[in-house]
Scaffold this active site. Structure first.
Site, PDB file in Angstrom:
ATOM      1  N   GLY A 237       0.621  -1.328  -0.025  1.00 15.58           N
ATOM      2  CA  GLY A 237      -0.016   0.134   0.031  1.00 15.58           C
ATOM      3  C   GLY A 237       0.712   1.470  -0.077  1.00 15.58           C
ATOM      4  CD  GLU A 273       1.595  -8.953   1.770  1.00 17.88           C
ATOM      5  OE1 GLU A 273       2.021 -10.042   1.477  1.00 17.88           O
ATOM      6  OE2 GLU A 273       0.365  -8.846   1.932  1.00 17.88           O
ATOM      7  N   GLY A 275       3.134  -3.483  -3.824  1.00 19.39           N
ATOM      8  CA  GLY A 275       3.128  -3.852  -5.380  1.00 19.39           C
ATOM      9  C   GLY A 275       3.169  -2.748  -6.189  1.00 19.39           C
ATOM     10  NE  ARG A 276      -1.720   1.556  -6.410  1.00 20.63           N
ATOM     11  CZ  ARG A 276      -2.588   1.463  -7.351  1.00 20.63           C
ATOM     12  NH1 ARG A 276      -2.534   1.941  -8.621  1.00 20.63           N
ATOM     13  NH2 ARG A 276      -3.812   0.858  -6.745  1.00 20.63           N
ATOM     14  CB  CYS A 351     -18.826   3.776 -28.183  1.00 22.01           C
ATOM     15  SG  CYS A 351     -18.170   3.361 -29.958  1.00 22.01           S
ATOM     16  CE1 TYR A 380      -2.721  -4.068  -8.353  1.00 17.26           C
ATOM     17  CE2 TYR A 380      -1.513  -2.034  -7.729  1.00 17.26           C
ATOM     18  CZ  TYR A 380      -2.050  -3.394  -7.239  1.00 17.26           C
ATOM     19  OH  TYR A 380      -1.687  -3.814  -5.987  1.00 17.26           O
TER      20      TYR A 380
HETATM   21  C1  PLP Z   1      -3.045  -5.803  -3.242  1.00 13.93           C
HETATM   22  C2  PLP Z   1      -2.001  -6.216  -2.092  1.00 13.93           C
HETATM   23  C3  PLP Z   1      -0.967  -5.898  -1.724  1.00 13.93           C
HETATM   24  C4  PLP Z   1      -0.092  -4.656  -2.708  1.00 13.93           C
HETATM   25  O1  PLP Z   1      -0.729  -3.481  -2.537  1.00 13.93           O
HETATM   26  P1  PLP Z   1      -0.165  -2.064  -3.320  1.00 13.93           P
HETATM   27  O2  PLP Z   1      -1.201  -1.147  -2.794  1.00 13.93           O
HETATM   28  O3  PLP Z   1      -0.073  -2.625  -4.843  1.00 13.93           O
HETATM   29  O4  PLP Z   1       1.201  -1.795  -2.663  1.00 13.93           O
HETATM   30  C5  PLP Z   1      -0.293  -6.434  -0.907  1.00 13.93           C
HETATM   31  N1  PLP Z   1      -1.054  -7.387   0.056  1.00 13.93           N
HETATM   32  C6  PLP Z   1      -2.310  -7.710  -0.394  1.00 13.93           C
HETATM   33  C7  PLP Z   1      -2.810  -8.792   0.569  1.00 13.93           C
HETATM   34  C8  PLP Z   1      -3.021  -7.196  -1.334  1.00 13.93           C
HETATM   35  O5  PLP Z   1      -4.091  -7.561  -1.603  1.00 13.93           O
END
Ligand code: PLP
Length: 409
Positions: A237, A273, A275-276, A351, A380
């Site tokens: 996050g 953990e 991602g983004r 459209c 994403y």
């Molecule tokens: C989506 C997710 C993440 C990654 O979230 P980001 O906002 O992309 O950093 C980490 N842990 C869990 C359980 C998720 O569902």
């Protein structure tokens, strides 16, 4: 400041019109970014990559040497990531099916993030039926959803916890889950710790405040239930600011803060953990302007492609950062459409009025035939988009590899 790396700019200009739209990934930039993140984190904090942000094998392979593992959220991601890279997997996500659980056990997944008491029982039953020897009992982290103060969630773009959600267990349920282990009712599983992922889109200060609360709650819960936490995942996050693309998550202060948290709460290995915030900056969606038109006093630039390839701005309700690359060549024996005003709205070929990539972008004199490149499209983006709507062709994909002469550090 340009939104593109020099390599990405070269690639966006070198592609032929019929190779557009195209996703461009600068793997060298990604490697630099993750190297810096790893360096900012204390040695003791583990870094997993949440694969759902962007599971392209090239991306996974670039990240692998700098990460401690991968978080996967479905049986499909599990099989995909396992075949693309080595390294421990943590299998999370709500609604795991019995078949997925068996497949994960068979694949020897290193950790399960268990979302509910029912799932815990499913996993225990599957583990006992599949005769997993005691030396290789499936390791479990209980995903919990502790109450957190509003200040810790302040500024969060998406809240997954601290309120009613389908994710994880309330403290009372989590306590019940821990008690099942303490009472010896789950001999086929090995409890290693707790997991939480409560919000996304947080800056470093808010993310640290949240991590602090999660760790404190986890320690209290474990102490109350009489279990020793060996591992504690505090989630992802880390924010990406689409309105200020040059301002990135402050990994240095986050890393320093995590070191202080680890010092205050000795014992469990702390893990994040994200991602983004790992992959957003290494990807671009490059395309060409097909038409420029004026409607009721505003200029629109219609690009080849649209939100069926890059749904992020529609899904998150933001303007995707855009840069125009001028192209002098105009192949048609026709007048070239050009913007009258100084700002345009970039729309795609769908459209629907929702097919907007970015509003009100300064682009004086933008013409049909110019290139438009949308940044922060490495997470994403393609993989959350509704590809088949309207049956336009898919985009291309270019992975710009680190040159042999680049060094890893
Ligand atoms: C989506 C997710 C993440 C990654 O979230 P980001 O906002 O992309 O950093 C980490 N842990 C869990 C359980 C998720 O569902």
């Amino acid at each position: 400041m340009s939104l593109l790396t020099p390599a990405a700019r070269d690639a966006a200009l070198a592609l032929a019109p019929d190779e557009l739209p195209c996703y461009i990934y600068d793997l060298s930039a990604l490697r630099q970014h993750v190297t810096a993140i790893r360096a900012a984190l204390p040695q003791a904090v583990e870094l997993y990559y949440a694969a759902k942000a962007n599971p392209e094998p090239e991306i996974l392979r670039t990240l692998a040497p700098f990460t401690d593992g991968f978080e996967v959220s479905s049986g499909g991601e599990l099989a995909h990531v396992r075949s693309a890279v080595q390294g421990p997997l943590a299998f999370g996500g709500p609604g795991k099916t019995p078949d997925e659980i068996v497949a994960a056990l068979t694949a020897g997944v290193e950790r399960f993030h268990v979302e509910s008491l029912h799932e815990l029982r499913l996993l225990a039953r599957a583990a006992s039926r599949h005769h997993v020897g005691s030396a290789t009992r499936p390791r479990v982290l209980i995903r919990f959803n502790p109450p957190v103060t509003a200040s810790a969630l302040h500024g969060s773009a998406l809240a997954m916890g601290g309120r009613p959600t389908p994710f994880g267990m309330d403290p009372a349920q989590a306590a019940q889950a821990l008690s099942l282990f303490v009472d010896g009712e789950l001999p086929e599983l090995e409890l290693v710790g707790l997991h939480a992922h409560l919000a996304s889109g947080l800056g470093a200060e808010a993310q640290l405040a949240l991590a602090e609360e999660v760790v404190a709650e986890a320690m209290r819960l474990a102490a109350r239930c009489g279990v020793r936490l060996r591992e504690l995942t505090v989630g992802g996050g880390m924010g990406v600011d689409y309105s200020r693309p040059a301002e990135r998550f402050d990994w240095s202060s986050f890393g320093a803060g995590m070191a202080r948290i680890a010092e205050r709460h000795p014992g469990p290995v702390l893990r994040i953990e994200p991602g983004r915030a790992l992959t957003a900056y290494c990807g671009w969606y490059a395309t060409e302007v097909l038409d420029v038109k004026r409607s009721h006093g505003e200029d629109f630039a219609v690009v080849r492609g649209g939100t069926h390839h890059l749904r992020t701005p529609a899904a998150k309700g933001h303007e995707q950062p855009a840069e125009v690359l001028a192209v002098e060549r105009w192949p048609h024996p026709l007048p070239r459409p050009v913007a009258q005003g100084s700002r345009v709205t970039f729309t795609g070929q769908l459209c629907t009025p929702k097919d907007v990539l970015a509003r009100d972008v300064p682009a004086p004199g933008i013409r049909a035939g110019d290139r438009a490149v949308f940044a922060l499209a490495g997470a994403y983006a393609w993989n959350i988009s509704h590809h088949d709507f309207l049956m336009h062709p898919p985009p291309g994909f270019r992975f710009l590899h680190p040159r042999e002469t680049d060094t890893a550090g």
